[in-house]
Scaffold this motif. Structure first.
Motif, PDB file in Angstrom:
ATOM      1  N   ILE A 113      26.418  28.939   3.347  1.00 55.20           N
ATOM      2  CA  ILE A 113      26.979  27.576   3.375  1.00 55.20           C
ATOM      3  C   ILE A 113      28.498  27.741   3.290  1.00 55.20           C
ATOM      4  CG2 ILE A 113      27.116  25.344   2.177  1.00 55.20           C
ATOM      5  CD1 ILE A 113      24.351  26.131   0.887  1.00 55.20           C
ATOM      6  N   PRO A 114      29.229  27.151   4.227  1.00 53.52           N
ATOM      7  CA  PRO A 114      30.686  27.330   4.161  1.00 53.52           C
ATOM      8  C   PRO A 114      31.334  26.519   3.040  1.00 53.52           C
ATOM      9  CG  PRO A 114      30.078  25.982   6.061  1.00 53.52           C
ATOM     10  CD  PRO A 114      28.805  26.379   5.392  1.00 53.52           C
ATOM     11  N   LEU A 115      32.548  26.909   2.696  1.00 57.44           N
ATOM     12  CA  LEU A 115      33.363  26.130   1.767  1.00 57.44           C
ATOM     13  C   LEU A 115      33.834  24.912   2.555  1.00 57.44           C
ATOM     14  CD1 LEU A 115      34.665  26.444  -1.099  1.00 57.44           C
ATOM     15  CD2 LEU A 115      36.578  27.528   0.012  1.00 57.44           C
ATOM     16  N   THR A 129      25.126  22.252  -6.947  1.00 58.88           N
ATOM     17  CA  THR A 129      25.256  21.649  -5.606  1.00 58.88           C
ATOM     18  C   THR A 129      24.007  21.967  -4.785  1.00 58.88           C
ATOM     19  OG1 THR A 129      27.646  21.956  -5.724  1.00 58.88           O
ATOM     20  CG2 THR A 129      26.715  21.636  -3.524  1.00 58.88           C
ATOM     21  N   ASN A 185      26.917  30.926  -0.852  1.00 56.94           N
ATOM     22  CA  ASN A 185      27.675  29.677  -0.778  1.00 56.94           C
ATOM     23  C   ASN A 185      29.168  29.982  -0.681  1.00 56.94           C
ATOM     24  OD1 ASN A 185      28.140  26.886  -0.855  1.00 56.94           O
ATOM     25  ND2 ASN A 185      28.266  26.844  -3.088  1.00 56.94           N
ATOM     26  N   MET A 186      29.915  29.018  -0.218  1.00 53.32           N
ATOM     27  CA  MET A 186      31.379  29.133  -0.074  1.00 53.32           C
ATOM     28  C   MET A 186      31.728  30.331   0.804  1.00 53.32           C
ATOM     29  SD  MET A 186      32.653  28.113  -3.873  1.00 53.32           S
ATOM     30  CE  MET A 186      31.778  26.950  -4.903  1.00 53.32           C
ATOM     31  N   VAL A 189      31.949  18.736   0.704  1.00 52.76           N
ATOM     32  CA  VAL A 189      30.964  19.001  -0.358  1.00 52.76           C
ATOM     33  C   VAL A 189      31.559  18.565  -1.703  1.00 52.76           C
ATOM     34  CG1 VAL A 189      29.673  20.789  -1.600  1.00 52.76           C
ATOM     35  CG2 VAL A 189      29.864  20.913   0.889  1.00 52.76           C
ATOM     36  N   VAL A 190      32.823  18.907  -1.925  1.00 50.12           N
ATOM     37  CA  VAL A 190      33.498  18.523  -3.179  1.00 50.12           C
ATOM     38  C   VAL A 190      33.627  17.000  -3.227  1.00 50.12           C
ATOM     39  CG1 VAL A 190      35.516  18.886  -4.655  1.00 50.12           C
ATOM     40  CG2 VAL A 190      34.878  20.623  -2.993  1.00 50.12           C
ATOM     41  N   GLY A 237      28.764  30.856 -13.525  1.00 50.68           N
ATOM     42  CA  GLY A 237      28.969  29.434 -13.212  1.00 50.68           C
ATOM     43  C   GLY A 237      29.982  29.243 -12.091  1.00 50.68           C
ATOM     44  N   GLY A 238      29.958  28.060 -11.509  1.00 43.11           N
ATOM     45  CA  GLY A 238      30.982  27.697 -10.533  1.00 43.11           C
ATOM     46  C   GLY A 238      30.739  28.164  -9.112  1.00 43.11           C
ATOM     47  N   VAL A 239      29.543  28.710  -8.841  1.00 45.36           N
ATOM     48  CA  VAL A 239      29.298  29.217  -7.489  1.00 45.36           C
ATOM     49  C   VAL A 239      28.558  28.205  -6.599  1.00 45.36           C
ATOM     50  CG1 VAL A 239      29.288  31.617  -8.277  1.00 45.36           C
ATOM     51  CG2 VAL A 239      27.122  30.393  -8.068  1.00 45.36           C
ATOM     52  N   GLY A 240      28.151  27.080  -7.189  1.00 40.57           N
ATOM     53  CA  GLY A 240      27.474  26.059  -6.392  1.00 40.57           C
ATOM     54  C   GLY A 240      25.987  25.923  -6.684  1.00 40.57           C
ATOM     55  N   MET A 269      27.214  14.594 -10.016  1.00 46.68           N
ATOM     56  CA  MET A 269      26.922  14.720  -8.586  1.00 46.68           C
ATOM     57  C   MET A 269      26.034  13.594  -8.069  1.00 46.68           C
ATOM     58  SD  MET A 269      26.432  18.754  -8.098  1.00 46.68           S
ATOM     59  CE  MET A 269      27.846  19.832  -8.308  1.00 46.68           C
TER      60      MET A 269
HETATM   61  P1  ADP Z   1      27.639  25.725 -10.532  1.00 48.10           P
HETATM   62  O1  ADP Z   1      26.443  24.845 -10.704  1.00 48.10           O
HETATM   63  O2  ADP Z   1      27.300  27.083 -10.007  1.00 48.10           O
HETATM   64  O3  ADP Z   1      28.500  25.796 -11.761  1.00 48.10           O
HETATM   65  P2  ADP Z   1      28.650  23.589  -8.867  1.00 48.10           P
HETATM   66  O4  ADP Z   1      27.523  23.290  -7.966  1.00 48.10           O
HETATM   67  O5  ADP Z   1      28.898  22.686 -10.036  1.00 48.10           O
HETATM   68  O6  ADP Z   1      28.572  25.091  -9.403  1.00 48.10           O
HETATM   69  O7  ADP Z   1      29.955  23.697  -7.960  1.00 48.10           O
HETATM   70  C1  ADP Z   1      31.244  23.951  -8.520  1.00 48.10           C
HETATM   71  C2  ADP Z   1      32.267  23.174  -7.701  1.00 48.10           C
HETATM   72  O8  ADP Z   1      32.314  23.726  -6.398  1.00 48.10           O
HETATM   73  C3  ADP Z   1      31.952  21.693  -7.540  1.00 48.10           C
HETATM   74  O9  ADP Z   1      33.144  20.963  -7.584  1.00 48.10           O
HETATM   75  C4  ADP Z   1      31.322  21.611  -6.140  1.00 48.10           C
HETATM   76  O10 ADP Z   1      31.552  20.356  -5.512  1.00 48.10           O
HETATM   77  C5  ADP Z   1      32.089  22.708  -5.420  1.00 48.10           C
HETATM   78  N1  ADP Z   1      31.301  23.305  -4.320  1.00 48.10           N
HETATM   79  C6  ADP Z   1      30.068  23.845  -4.365  1.00 48.10           C
HETATM   80  N2  ADP Z   1      29.681  24.304  -3.156  1.00 48.10           N
HETATM   81  C7  ADP Z   1      30.710  24.035  -2.306  1.00 48.10           C
HETATM   82  C8  ADP Z   1      30.952  24.242  -0.902  1.00 48.10           C
HETATM   83  N3  ADP Z   1      30.054  24.826  -0.117  1.00 48.10           N
HETATM   84  N4  ADP Z   1      32.131  23.796  -0.404  1.00 48.10           N
HETATM   85  C9  ADP Z   1      33.054  23.216  -1.191  1.00 48.10           C
HETATM   86  N5  ADP Z   1      32.906  22.998  -2.506  1.00 48.10           N
HETATM   87  C10 ADP Z   1      31.741  23.405  -3.064  1.00 48.10           C
END
Ligand code: ADP
Length: 278
Positions: free
Chosen positions: A239-241, A48, A203-204, A245-246, A42-45, A79
């Motif tokens: 995709i950059p950090l 998103t 991502n990031m 996006v946040v 989890g937490g990798v985007g 989101m």
């Molecule tokens: P997952 O579904 O893998 O758990 P999320 O899509 O919920 O991850 O993303 C986790 C957090 O990271 C969220 O707060 C989201 O806004 C942020 N995030 C995702 N991709 C990026 C990015 N490219 N740049 C900055 N923040 C990001």
């Protein structure tokens, strides 16, 4: 509020497991492309990417469904600014949230309380996954994007087993995850299930400086591409950090919609254009 005139799944409303399987089959056969979005953890985007992919496809005029099957941290409602939405129970199944040509379903829409932890044991989760896929009135769709549970355990396995004819999986990873090989396990998971890997998104990857807009590499970049070459899967792009996006996600706005023309939005668009749906 949802408006939906599509014909309902004919077997909806029964609890018997064979009828549920039949309902799932009937609902899914009205959907042309089914794409699972996976990640090693989890937490990798993953959400998103799912949300922005769904909206990018909907913007082309396609009829798109987005379903969030994350038992532990469903983030799609936040989101999309849909917290508190409760799916209407129609005569023949649940109505997804509907806006234009995008339909959305998430566990809290069905359960009705987004703040309580959901404690369901294994077999119950399988049942809920099937109900979400079979008893939602998706109607005819061009694409269904499935934001799947992370990892390679029972939950993503149940999702794969329920959707027998998916186009394939998109794997979302980060530069760190490439290093610790979680994503390799996800690729091997897909291979064992004979689920095509449509591609990997890193991502990031690098950081967009809010001051100058330049992308700065924080972790070693290029690892995702290299790993894809080694594992013989398609690399869709990075995709950059990006702080925007946040900001978009927290505000319930879709990034690609709000940031048209930015380098990160262009990266998303480039990735979407490279996906070969089956
Ligand atoms: P997952 O579904 O893998 O758990 P999320 O899509 O919920 O991850 O993303 C986790 C957090 O990271 C969220 O707060 C989201 O806004 C942020 N995030 C995702 N991709 C990026 C990015 N490219 N740049 C900055 N923040 C990001």
């Amino acid at each position: 509020m949802a408006e939906n005139n599509d014909s309902a799944c004919s077997h909806a409303g029964h609890s018997d497991s064979e009828e549920l399987d039949q309902a799932v089959k009937e609902c899914l056969k009205k959907i042309k492309h089914k794409v699972l979005v996976f990640s090693g953890k989890g937490g990798v985007g993953k959400s998103t990417v799912s949300v922005n992919l769904a909206l990018s496809l909907a913007n082309t005029g396609a009829k798109v469904g987005l379903i969030d099957i994350d038992f532990h941290g469903p983030s799609v409602p936040v989101m999309l600014g849909l917290q508190g939405y409760k799916a209407i129970q129609g005569k023949d199944g649940m109505m997804p949230y509907e806006k234009g040509n995008l339909k959305v379903m998430s566990i809290p829409f069905a359960v009705g309380d987004e703040n309580s932890a959901i404690i369901w044991r294994g077999p119950m989760k399988m049942h809920v996954i099937k109900q979400l896929l079979g008893y939602v009135q998706w109607g005819e769709l061009d694409y269904l994007i499935i934001d799947s549970p992370p990892g390679t355990g029972d939950e993503p396995l149940s999702v794969c087993q329920t959707i027998e004819d998916a186009d394939g999986a998109i794997l979302v990873t980060t530069p760190q995850e490439v290093a610790v090989s979680d994503v390799r396990r996800s690729i091997s998971f897909c291979e064992q299930l004979k689920l095509p890997v449509l591609g990997v998104i890193e991502n990031m990857s690098g950081f967009v400086c809010p001051e100058c807009g330049k992308v700065v590499d924080i972790f070693k970049s290029g690892g995702g591409k290299e790993m894809c070459q080694q594992m013989e899967v398609k690399f869709l792009g990075s995709i950059p950090l990006d702080p925007s996006v946040v900001a978009s996600g927290d505000a319930g706005k879709v990034f690609v919609q709000e940031n048209s023309g930015s380098p990160t939005e262009k990266a998303f668009a480039d990735i979407v254009s490279k996906i070969n749906f089956e």
